[in-house]
Enzyme design. Structure first.
Site, PDB file in Angstrom:
ATOM      1  N   TRP A 187       0.597  14.057   2.978  1.00  0.00           N
ATOM      2  CA  TRP A 187       0.103  13.418   4.199  1.00  0.00           C
ATOM      3  C   TRP A 187       1.225  13.134   5.184  1.00  0.00           C
ATOM      4  O   TRP A 187       1.006  13.024   6.377  1.00  0.00           O
ATOM      5  CB  TRP A 187      -0.602  12.104   3.829  1.00  0.00           C
ATOM      6  CG  TRP A 187      -1.838  12.329   3.047  1.00  0.00           C
ATOM      7  CD1 TRP A 187      -3.093  12.581   3.566  1.00  0.00           C
ATOM      8  CD2 TRP A 187      -1.983  12.362   1.611  1.00  0.00           C
ATOM      9  NE1 TRP A 187      -3.977  12.763   2.541  1.00  0.00           N
ATOM     10  CE2 TRP A 187      -3.337  12.632   1.342  1.00  0.00           C
ATOM     11  CE3 TRP A 187      -1.100  12.186   0.550  1.00  0.00           C
ATOM     12  CZ2 TRP A 187      -3.836  12.739   0.036  1.00  0.00           C
ATOM     13  CZ3 TRP A 187      -1.592  12.284  -0.743  1.00  0.00           C
ATOM     14  CH2 TRP A 187      -2.938  12.557  -0.999  1.00  0.00           C
ATOM     15  N   GLN A 223      -9.714   9.152  -4.806  1.00  0.00           N
ATOM     16  CA  GLN A 223      -9.383   9.954  -3.626  1.00  0.00           C
ATOM     17  C   GLN A 223     -10.520  10.885  -3.176  1.00  0.00           C
ATOM     18  O   GLN A 223     -10.713  11.099  -1.985  1.00  0.00           O
ATOM     19  CB  GLN A 223      -8.123  10.790  -3.904  1.00  0.00           C
ATOM     20  CG  GLN A 223      -7.717  11.740  -2.774  1.00  0.00           C
ATOM     21  CD  GLN A 223      -7.181  11.024  -1.554  1.00  0.00           C
ATOM     22  OE1 GLN A 223      -6.053  10.585  -1.514  1.00  0.00           O
ATOM     23  NE2 GLN A 223      -8.016  10.882  -0.515  1.00  0.00           N
ATOM     24  N   HIS A 282       1.228   5.284  -2.290  1.00  0.00           N
ATOM     25  CA  HIS A 282       0.622   6.189  -3.281  1.00  0.00           C
ATOM     26  C   HIS A 282       1.746   6.770  -4.139  1.00  0.00           C
ATOM     27  O   HIS A 282       2.274   7.845  -3.836  1.00  0.00           O
ATOM     28  CB  HIS A 282      -0.152   7.311  -2.576  1.00  0.00           C
ATOM     29  CG  HIS A 282      -1.311   6.827  -1.757  1.00  0.00           C
ATOM     30  ND1 HIS A 282      -2.621   6.954  -2.166  1.00  0.00           N
ATOM     31  CD2 HIS A 282      -1.359   6.197  -0.551  1.00  0.00           C
ATOM     32  CE1 HIS A 282      -3.423   6.431  -1.256  1.00  0.00           C
ATOM     33  NE2 HIS A 282      -2.682   5.967  -0.256  1.00  0.00           N
ATOM     34  N   ASP A 294       2.543   3.512   2.587  1.00  0.00           N
ATOM     35  CA  ASP A 294       1.523   4.539   2.335  1.00  0.00           C
ATOM     36  C   ASP A 294       2.091   5.785   1.661  1.00  0.00           C
ATOM     37  O   ASP A 294       1.749   6.081   0.536  1.00  0.00           O
ATOM     38  CB  ASP A 294       0.783   4.893   3.635  1.00  0.00           C
ATOM     39  CG  ASP A 294      -0.609   5.479   3.389  1.00  0.00           C
ATOM     40  OD1 ASP A 294      -1.165   5.289   2.288  1.00  0.00           O
ATOM     41  OD2 ASP A 294      -1.149   6.128   4.313  1.00  0.00           O
ATOM     42  N   GLU A 328     -10.732   5.327   7.368  1.00  0.00           N
ATOM     43  CA  GLU A 328      -9.505   6.023   7.786  1.00  0.00           C
ATOM     44  C   GLU A 328      -9.918   7.332   8.448  1.00  0.00           C
ATOM     45  O   GLU A 328      -9.923   8.406   7.852  1.00  0.00           O
ATOM     46  CB  GLU A 328      -8.573   6.310   6.598  1.00  0.00           C
ATOM     47  CG  GLU A 328      -7.213   6.862   7.076  1.00  0.00           C
ATOM     48  CD  GLU A 328      -6.289   7.295   5.952  1.00  0.00           C
ATOM     49  OE1 GLU A 328      -6.749   7.410   4.797  1.00  0.00           O
ATOM     50  OE2 GLU A 328      -5.093   7.535   6.246  1.00  0.00           O
ATOM     51  N   HIS A 383      -9.449   1.959   0.552  1.00  0.00           N
ATOM     52  CA  HIS A 383      -9.241   2.693   1.789  1.00  0.00           C
ATOM     53  C   HIS A 383     -10.551   2.602   2.558  1.00  0.00           C
ATOM     54  O   HIS A 383     -11.611   2.851   1.984  1.00  0.00           O
ATOM     55  CB  HIS A 383      -8.925   4.162   1.505  1.00  0.00           C
ATOM     56  CG  HIS A 383      -7.521   4.397   1.039  1.00  0.00           C
ATOM     57  ND1 HIS A 383      -7.009   3.795  -0.085  1.00  0.00           N
ATOM     58  CD2 HIS A 383      -6.516   5.169   1.561  1.00  0.00           C
ATOM     59  CE1 HIS A 383      -5.743   4.193  -0.237  1.00  0.00           C
ATOM     60  NE2 HIS A 383      -5.416   5.013   0.739  1.00  0.00           N
ATOM     61  N   HIS A 423       0.836  -1.215   0.000  1.00  0.00           N
ATOM     62  CA  HIS A 423       0.000   0.000   0.000  1.00  0.00           C
ATOM     63  C   HIS A 423       0.866   1.259   0.000  1.00  0.00           C
ATOM     64  O   HIS A 423       1.427   1.642   1.024  1.00  0.00           O
ATOM     65  CB  HIS A 423      -0.899  -0.016   1.243  1.00  0.00           C
ATOM     66  CG  HIS A 423      -1.883   1.097   1.311  1.00  0.00           C
ATOM     67  ND1 HIS A 423      -3.234   0.886   1.529  1.00  0.00           N
ATOM     68  CD2 HIS A 423      -1.751   2.442   1.203  1.00  0.00           C
ATOM     69  CE1 HIS A 423      -3.860   2.042   1.551  1.00  0.00           C
ATOM     70  NE2 HIS A 423      -2.983   3.014   1.367  1.00  0.00           N
TER      71      HIS A 423
HETATM   72  N1  17E Z   1      -4.979   9.409   0.719  1.00  0.00           N
HETATM   73  C1  17E Z   1      -5.763   9.053   1.777  1.00  0.00           C
HETATM   74  O1  17E Z   1      -6.997   9.116   1.693  1.00  0.00           O
HETATM   75  N2  17E Z   1      -5.163   8.620   2.903  1.00  0.00           N
HETATM   76  C2  17E Z   1      -3.839   8.536   3.002  1.00  0.00           C
HETATM   77  N3  17E Z   1      -3.286   8.104   4.141  1.00  0.00           N
HETATM   78  C3  17E Z   1      -3.020   8.920   1.905  1.00  0.00           C
HETATM   79  C4  17E Z   1      -3.634   9.343   0.773  1.00  0.00           C
HETATM   80  C5  17E Z   1      -1.525   8.847   2.008  1.00  0.00           C
HETATM   81 FE   FE2 Z   2      -3.388   5.093   1.657  1.00  0.00          FE
END
Ligand code: 17E
Ligand code: FE2
Length: 430
Positions: free
Chosen positions: A320, A157, A64, A314, A218, A215, A62
């Site tokens: 982030w 996203q 990006h 990540d 989160e 995702h 995982h």
């Molecule tokens: N996008 C997201 O939604 N959450 C993250 N932790 C990252 C990108 C890195």
């Molecule tokens: Fe992520």
């Protein structure tokens, strides 16, 4: 035989010290694993492992890659929250170019490969009418094929229902050649939209035959409960073993009764959970005073319940998370700290989370055994616990029988009064 690694200790050692072995490779296959000193191989390249750990490659399940190395562009994330990260990225996204994405992603891939990563699963933001990043990474996937197995996940996203033309962009991403279907239900405007998004991902999976890696939850919001929908849809669609959920940090805020129920259905559904401790220990808990939440999903409890758990990197220097160097052992070190997996057997168990467990989620042929593809690394350490402690150099990284990266371990000398003393970071015996 083309390549012979002498005197290596094989993963998984699980805390015991196995006898060292020789590993023989012909073309792109492991053809022999025998006690040290017993393999003969005239004409083969010989590498002396000197008792070091020989492990299957590290796996980053995982990351990006479209966002790596954009930290500070167009500004830094000063609040440190997930939402400021997403909004900062949304601005940076406007200026993405094909070459810009390829150059940054390639740099990060070289960092990961040099440190022993042989398989990378990257999310790619598809909330872009032109799919600039996706087209760039699809090209790069082919260009780096001899260095690393790169898989791409179509990642919405900004949401699917909450983004113009979201469903069609996801379909287009899969048509263009994405390997896996991504998602982000907790980011949709409403709970109902999040549930509808999850159902859509499973429809797309049925249409395309691809797996899902979304995702999920989160957030520190204990009311964010999309993982149960993912587990239910996985079972109803017969997708056991083909679904991965990343982050799932809300699990750290659920009450224990609910968490217990969730563990049971995740296990039955065969859903893999990927924790991303580097980002989440920094991003979560930002709206808390004290006591402050740790921000990681329930790694130890998931593992105990029999759920497949892996660890991802990540971010590498993005909106982030401003730090990171593409080391899966850095990510794992954070995981064992935040998840308190410091028991002796827990350290060895944790190592599986950046190797075997992560590979299982990717559905690849994996492991150091006769007949398997010759993909492995030699780390400058004795065993898995020491790998987490020292995060050592990957002495050699072998992909399909070819040494694709090597690192000379560094040496320190202290200039003491009695003369120069070399420093070793291992415990002196006796
Ligand atoms: N996008 C997201 O939604 N959450 C993250 N932790 C990252 C990108 C890195
Ligand atoms: Fe992520």
């Amino acid at each position: 035989m083309d390549l012979l690694i002498r005197d290596a200790r094989l993963h998984p050692t699980r805390g015991s010290r196995p006898e060292p072995v020789d590993v023989g490779v012909t073309a792109d296959r492991i053809v022999a694993i025998q006690p040290c000193g017993t393999l003969r191989a005239e004409g083969a390249i010989e590498l002396q492992a000197g008792g070091r750990l020989l492990s299957p490659p590290l796996v980053d399940p995982h990351v990006h890659l479209d966002a790596v190395l954009t930290v500070g562009e167009p500004r830094h994330n000063e609040s440190g929250t997930l939402i400021e990260g997403i909004l900062t990225w949304s601005d940076r996204k406007q200026t993405l170019t094909h070459e810009d994405v390829k150059r940054r992603a390639r740099q990060a891939i070289l960092w990961e490969v040099a440190q022993g990563t042989g398989l990378i699963r990257s999310h790619v933001d598809v909330c872009d009418p032109n799919l600039v990043a996706l087209r760039a990474l699809l090209e790069l996937r082919d260009e780096v094929r001899d260095l690393v197995d790169l898989r791409l996940i179509a990642f919405p996203q900004d949401g699917i229902l909450s983004f113009p033309n979201g469903r069609e962009l996801m379909r287009e991403a899969m048509r263009l050649g994405c390997d896996v279907i991504g998602g982000i239900p907790h980011y949709e405007w409403t709970r109902d939209d999040g549930v509808a998004e999850v159902h859509f991902l499973f429809e797309l999976a049925t249409e395309t035959g691809k797996g899902i890696d979304l995702h999920c939850d989160e957030t520190d919001d204990d009311q964010s409960r999309f993982l149960e929908v993912v587990a239910a849809d996985t079972m109803r669609n017969g997708m056991q073993g083909r679904v991965v959920a990343g982050h799932t940090t809300a699990m750290g805020s659920y009450n224990d009764a609910y968490a217990f129920k969730l563990l049971q259905i995740l296990k039955r559904a065969g859903v893999t959970i990927v924790a991303n401790p580097l980002d989440n220990v920094a991003l979560q808990g930002r709206f808390d005073s004290y006591p402050k939440r740790r921000g990681m999903t329930r790694v130890k409890e998931l593992d105990h319940a029999g759920v497949n758990v892996a660890c991802g990197h990540d971010s590498i220097m993005d909106p982030w998370y401003p730090l990171g160097r593409g080391s899966m052992l850095d990510a794992l070190s954070m995981l064992v700290h935040v998840g308190q997996m410091t028991g002796r057997s827990e350290l060895f168990r944790a190592y599986e989370m950046v190797t075997t467990n992560a590979a299982r989620a990717a559905e690849v042929d994996y492991g150091v055994e006769e007949g398997k593809p010759a993909n492995f690394i030699v780390l400058d350490c004795e065993d898995e616990a020491e790998a987490i402690r020292l995060r050592p150099a990957a002495r050699w990284v072998v992909r399909l029988g070819r040494v694709v990266a090597e690192t000379e371990p560094s040496h320190s000398i202290v200039h003491a009064a009695g003369g120069d003393e070399p420093v070793s970071y291992t415990k002196e015996e006796g």
